[in-house]
Design a protein around this motif. Structure first.
Motif, PDB file in Angstrom:
ATOM      1  N   ASN A   1       0.793  -1.227   0.000  1.00  0.00           N
ATOM      2  CA  ASN A   1       0.000   0.000   0.000  1.00  0.00           C
ATOM      3  C   ASN A   1       0.826   1.277   0.000  1.00  0.00           C
ATOM      4  N   LEU A   2       2.125   1.164   0.255  1.00  0.00           N
ATOM      5  CA  LEU A   2       2.992   2.336   0.244  1.00  0.00           C
ATOM      6  C   LEU A   2       3.790   2.458  -1.051  1.00  0.00           C
ATOM      7  N   ASP A   3       3.567   1.540  -1.981  1.00  0.00           N
ATOM      8  CA  ASP A   3       4.357   1.480  -3.218  1.00  0.00           C
ATOM      9  C   ASP A   3       3.624   2.183  -4.357  1.00  0.00           C
ATOM     10  N   HIS A   4       3.830   3.495  -4.470  1.00  0.00           N
ATOM     11  CA  HIS A   4       3.152   4.221  -5.541  1.00  0.00           C
ATOM     12  C   HIS A   4       3.770   3.945  -6.906  1.00  0.00           C
ATOM     13  N   TYR A   5       4.964   3.375  -6.942  1.00  0.00           N
ATOM     14  CA  TYR A   5       5.597   3.044  -8.219  1.00  0.00           C
ATOM     15  C   TYR A   5       4.801   1.946  -8.938  1.00  0.00           C
ATOM     16  N   THR A   6       4.481   0.890  -8.210  1.00  0.00           N
ATOM     17  CA  THR A   6       3.742  -0.233  -8.782  1.00  0.00           C
ATOM     18  C   THR A   6       2.253   0.055  -8.856  1.00  0.00           C
ATOM     19  N   ASN A   7       1.729   0.726  -7.838  1.00  0.00           N
ATOM     20  CA  ASN A   7       0.299   1.049  -7.782  1.00  0.00           C
ATOM     21  C   ASN A   7       0.027   2.263  -8.666  1.00  0.00           C
ATOM     22  N   ALA A   8       0.137   2.077  -9.962  1.00  0.00           N
ATOM     23  CA  ALA A   8       0.029   3.196 -10.906  1.00  0.00           C
ATOM     24  C   ALA A   8      -1.086   2.944 -11.913  1.00  0.00           C
ATOM     25  N   TYR A   9      -1.852   3.983 -12.175  1.00  0.00           N
ATOM     26  CA  TYR A   9      -2.971   3.942 -13.116  1.00  0.00           C
ATOM     27  C   TYR A   9      -2.633   4.817 -14.320  1.00  0.00           C
ATOM     28  N   ALA A  10      -2.913   4.328 -15.519  1.00  0.00           N
ATOM     29  CA  ALA A  10      -2.794   5.141 -16.730  1.00  0.00           C
ATOM     30  C   ALA A  10      -4.197   5.469 -17.217  1.00  0.00           C
ATOM     31  N   VAL A  11      -4.366   6.682 -17.732  1.00  0.00           N
ATOM     32  CA  VAL A  11      -5.701   7.187 -18.071  1.00  0.00           C
ATOM     33  C   VAL A  11      -5.731   7.706 -19.505  1.00  0.00           C
ATOM     34  N   PHE A  12      -6.821   7.392 -20.208  1.00  0.00           N
ATOM     35  CA  PHE A  12      -7.129   8.042 -21.480  1.00  0.00           C
ATOM     36  C   PHE A  12      -8.638   8.178 -21.578  1.00  0.00           C
ATOM     37  N   TYR A  13      -9.095   9.288 -22.131  1.00  0.00           N
ATOM     38  CA  TYR A  13     -10.532   9.501 -22.284  1.00  0.00           C
ATOM     39  C   TYR A  13     -10.793  10.329 -23.535  1.00  0.00           C
TER      40      TYR A  13
ATOM     41  N   ALA B   1      19.954  -3.389  -9.644  1.00  0.00           N
ATOM     42  CA  ALA B   1      18.832  -2.581  -9.167  1.00  0.00           C
ATOM     43  C   ALA B   1      19.228  -1.617  -8.060  1.00  0.00           C
ATOM     44  N   ASP B   2      20.121  -2.039  -7.166  1.00  0.00           N
ATOM     45  CA  ASP B   2      20.507  -1.172  -6.056  1.00  0.00           C
ATOM     46  C   ASP B   2      21.190   0.105  -6.560  1.00  0.00           C
ATOM     47  N   LEU B   3      22.060  -0.025  -7.549  1.00  0.00           N
ATOM     48  CA  LEU B   3      22.724   1.146  -8.125  1.00  0.00           C
ATOM     49  C   LEU B   3      21.699   2.088  -8.744  1.00  0.00           C
ATOM     50  N   LEU B   4      20.746   1.539  -9.470  1.00  0.00           N
ATOM     51  CA  LEU B   4      19.726   2.379 -10.107  1.00  0.00           C
ATOM     52  C   LEU B   4      18.849   3.065  -9.062  1.00  0.00           C
TER      53      LEU B   4
ATOM     54  N   ARG C   1      13.909   9.763  -8.091  1.00  0.00           N
ATOM     55  CA  ARG C   1      12.643   9.305  -7.516  1.00  0.00           C
ATOM     56  C   ARG C   1      12.831   8.107  -6.590  1.00  0.00           C
ATOM     57  N   GLY C   2      14.074   7.643  -6.444  1.00  0.00           N
ATOM     58  CA  GLY C   2      14.322   6.407  -5.706  1.00  0.00           C
ATOM     59  C   GLY C   2      14.850   6.617  -4.306  1.00  0.00           C
ATOM     60  N   GLY C   3      15.671   5.646  -3.882  1.00  0.00           N
ATOM     61  CA  GLY C   3      16.270   5.716  -2.563  1.00  0.00           C
ATOM     62  C   GLY C   3      15.450   5.077  -1.473  1.00  0.00           C
ATOM     63  N   ASN C   4      14.524   4.200  -1.842  1.00  0.00           N
ATOM     64  CA  ASN C   4      13.702   3.530  -0.837  1.00  0.00           C
ATOM     65  C   ASN C   4      13.436   2.083  -1.249  1.00  0.00           C
ATOM     66  N   GLU C   5      12.910   1.308  -0.304  1.00  0.00           N
ATOM     67  CA  GLU C   5      12.717  -0.122  -0.527  1.00  0.00           C
ATOM     68  C   GLU C   5      11.692  -0.400  -1.621  1.00  0.00           C
ATOM     69  N   GLN C   6      10.632   0.407  -1.668  1.00  0.00           N
ATOM     70  CA  GLN C   6       9.610   0.201  -2.692  1.00  0.00           C
ATOM     71  C   GLN C   6      10.177   0.409  -4.096  1.00  0.00           C
ATOM     72  N   CYS C   7      10.997   1.456  -4.235  1.00  0.00           N
ATOM     73  CA  CYS C   7      11.591   1.731  -5.547  1.00  0.00           C
ATOM     74  C   CYS C   7      12.583   0.640  -5.940  1.00  0.00           C
TER      75      CYS C   7
END
Length: 306
Positions: free
Chosen positions: A85-97, A180-183, A189-195
């Motif tokens: 629930n804290l991972d906004h990277y994966t929890n992402a919605y794409a929108v088109f209308y 992945a750790d280097l990236l 936008r990184g520097g955390n476990e979720q990223c």
């Protein structure tokens, strides 16, 4: 083969359609073709739908207001997929209308968005910012908006020139999960476990390109995200001005194009170095902008997520 799942709601004595989860493989392929006629505004959703139709490595699904004459479409994480629930990277919605009001109505429908987690909304249409922020505010979510120049690469007809790399390292290759750790440490936008988890999954699922030094360490790279967007293009400071960024960008664009994907990307307005690089490889700056909103539940709700 499933034809799609409708989620009904009760209106008086009648049952009206609330939303449609499109899970028919044939219809998803049709949707992919339909979205092409709405370029460039549909590019984010198009990239997500292409990935769904090619193995769905990120466990995505499509929600529409109607079919086949849809006015709004959202791609989201499958409800049965494991989530943080804290991972906004994966929890992402794409929108088109094609109708902003239809997007607002779909956004407001119960069950379309998981408002109890930190998440992103992405798209290439300006109205989605005000609409998303208004609905989020009514649910007491904080909203952080970032807007970018959107770009699309011209067809890369041949392999980029690698003669300047000579015979010995550095060498052009691709990333591995061990990188992945280097990236994560070098991404703004990184520097955390979720990223870190997110980047590792991107590397394992989607095309990447990198230049490695004589010790095998990545010194310049680019990855592809869940929306088939080229992202996190980066060169370590000691290795800049050597042509690596150009080589990586063109190599990754060609990889995507060879698989039928659009080679798209985003760049901040003040990132002069990247903008100049994109101009040098004849990338096209699109008339629309890329908008990313990060939505976070209020502090009282956020505590429940921990």
């Amino acid at each position: 083969m499933q034809l799609g799942t409708t989620v009904p709601k009760q209106v008086g004595n009648c049952t009206a359609l609330k939303m449609l989860v499109l899970n028919c493989s044939t219809k998803l392929l049709i949707l992919e073709k339909m979205l092409r006629s709405h370029f460039p505004e549909s590019l984010k959703v198009y990239g997500a739908v292409m990935n769904i139709n090619r193995g769905n490595p990120f466990q995505k699904e499509v929600v529409l207001d109607s079919w086949p004459d849809f006015k709004a479409v959202i791609t989201r994480r499958q409800r049965e997929a494991e989530t943080d629930n804290l991972d906004h990277y994966t929890n992402a919605y794409a929108v088109f209308y094609t109708d902003a009001k239809a997007y607002q109505q779909l956004l407001e429908e119960h069950g379309v968005i998981n408002w109890d987690q930190v998440f992103q909304i992405q798209g290439l249409q300006s109205e989605l910012c005000d609409i998303s922020k208004a609905v989020a505010s009514s649910k007491q979510l904080d909203v952080k908006l970032t807007s970018f120049k959107a770009v699309h690469f011209s067809p890369v007809s041949s392999l980029p020139d690698t003669s300047f790399l000579m015979v010995s390292p550095p060498r052009l290759t691709y990333l591995s999960v061990s990188d992945a750790d280097l990236l994560n440490r070098t991404w703004s936008r990184g520097g955390n476990e979720q990223c870190l988890r997110y980047i590792a999954r991107l590397i394992s699922c989607f095309p990447s390109a990198c230049v490695r030094d004589d010790k095998g360490k990545p010194v310049s790279w680019g990855i592809t995200d869940q929306f088939a967007t080229m992202c996190h293009g980066y060169t370590l400071p000691d290795h800049r001005r050597k042509g690596y960024s150009r080589l990586v960008a063109l190599t990754l664009a060609r990889k995507l194009q060879s698989r039928g994907f659009p080679s798209q990307g985003n760049v901040l307005d003040d990132n002069t170095a990247s903008i100049n690089l994109l101009k040098s490889v004849n990338a096209h700056f699109l008339p629309c902008r890329f908008h990313r909103l990060i939505l976070t539940p209020a502090p009282s709700s956020r505590q429940a997520l921990l």
